[in-house]
Scaffold this active site. Structure first.
Site, PDB file in Angstrom:
ATOM      1  N   ASP A   1       0.826  -1.213   0.000  1.00 21.60           N
ATOM      2  CA  ASP A   1       0.000   0.000   0.000  1.00 21.60           C
ATOM      3  C   ASP A   1       0.863   1.267   0.000  1.00 21.60           C
ATOM      4  OD1 ASP A   1      -2.042  -1.812   0.323  1.00 21.60           O
ATOM      5  OD2 ASP A   1      -2.866  -0.891   2.138  1.00 21.60           O
TER       6      ASP A   1
ATOM      7  N   HIS B   1       4.010  -2.142   3.091  1.00 16.77           N
ATOM      8  CA  HIS B   1       3.980  -0.784   2.535  1.00 16.77           C
ATOM      9  C   HIS B   1       5.264  -0.475   1.763  1.00 16.77           C
ATOM     10  CE1 HIS B   1       0.947  -0.688   5.710  1.00 16.77           C
ATOM     11  NE2 HIS B   1       0.388   0.293   5.028  1.00 16.77           N
TER      12      HIS B   1
HETATM   13 ZN   LIG Z   1      -2.425   3.163   3.378  1.00 17.97          ZN
END
Ligand SMILES: [Zn+2]
Length: 239
Positions: free
Chosen positions: A51, A197
């Protein structure tokens, strides 16, 4: 209110307390009742998802390493970052990876009005399609928390909401390769979806360096357990 909507809207209060980018963990009950939303698919497969990118350093280095490992993943992109780093967004799609929608801004949708929410999702999706040439199928709301307006708009855009079954807690300034590996392994099983991430957009500065350092051990353990690793497109989530 549908069960899925309840799940996606849960955790909003927690989001205001914690600074981390992901607060709505998918608990055992939710996993059992809504396996598709939790990202549960084929028992012999693990979905690898990232993400908050694209990020010029983090994503570029990650793509290099995934390519070397022969692994493809799903990237939930932020429209604002795609506009800022279009060449990195294109490299994701050109590398055979899947792109999904995270949002235009990284905002907690329950705090925004319906119109702002619709505009955010529309703008993110249009930007991602225009820059990458790929049509996203998946949407993961920031912090794992959606709103009614967001769910309606995602449906209109033919984006399927999907969360995760395990995460690396890789957004803190204290995370290490070892802590990320242990966090993922605590809940990893066949059919699961890993959240990591490839950006520090909504996280501690440069925390992605620890994510990159954790990745080889995560991939090695999956292989040792006989689990294939790939994008959500190959995860076999039931329709
Ligand atoms: Zn996020």
């Amino acid at each position: 209110m549908s069960a899925a909507r309840t799940a996606l809207m849960a955790g909003a209060g927690a989001a205001l307390v914690h600074a981390g980018p992901a607060v709505a963990a998918v608990g055992p009950v939710r996993r059992r009742l809504m396996p598709g939303l939790a990202g549960i698919g084929d028992r012999g497969h693990v979905a690898l998802t990232f993400d908050d990118g694209p990020h010029p350093q983090a994503t570029t280095e990650l793509l290099r390493r995934l390519d070397r490992a022969g692994v493809r993943a799903t990237f939930f992109l932020l429209g604002r970052m795609v506009e800022k780093h279009p060449e990195v967004a294109r490299a994701i799609a050109d590398g055979g990876h899947e792109v999904g929608v995270h949002g235009y801004e990284h905002s907690l949708l329950v705090k925004r009005g319906p119109r702002a929410t619709r505009d955010d999702l529309d703008r993110a999706t249009q930007t991602i399609v225009a820059v990458t040439g790929a049509q996203p199928r998946w949407w993961r709301p920031p912090y794992g928390v959606a709103s009614t307006a967001a769910l309606v708009e995602a449906r209109r855009l033919r984006l399927r909401p999907v969360l995760w079954t395990c995460w690396g807690r890789d957004w803190t300034d204290t995370c290490t390769a070892d802590s990320i590996y242990r966090s993922v392994m605590r809940r990893l099983s066949g059919g699961g979806t890993i959240l990591l991430h490839d950006s520090d957009y909504a996280a501690a500065e440069n925390c992605w360096l620890s994510m990159l350092a954790a990745l080889p051990a995560i991939l090695t353990t999956c292989t040792a357990r006989g689990l294939r690793v790939g994008p959500l497109a190959e995860h076999g989530i039931p329709a």
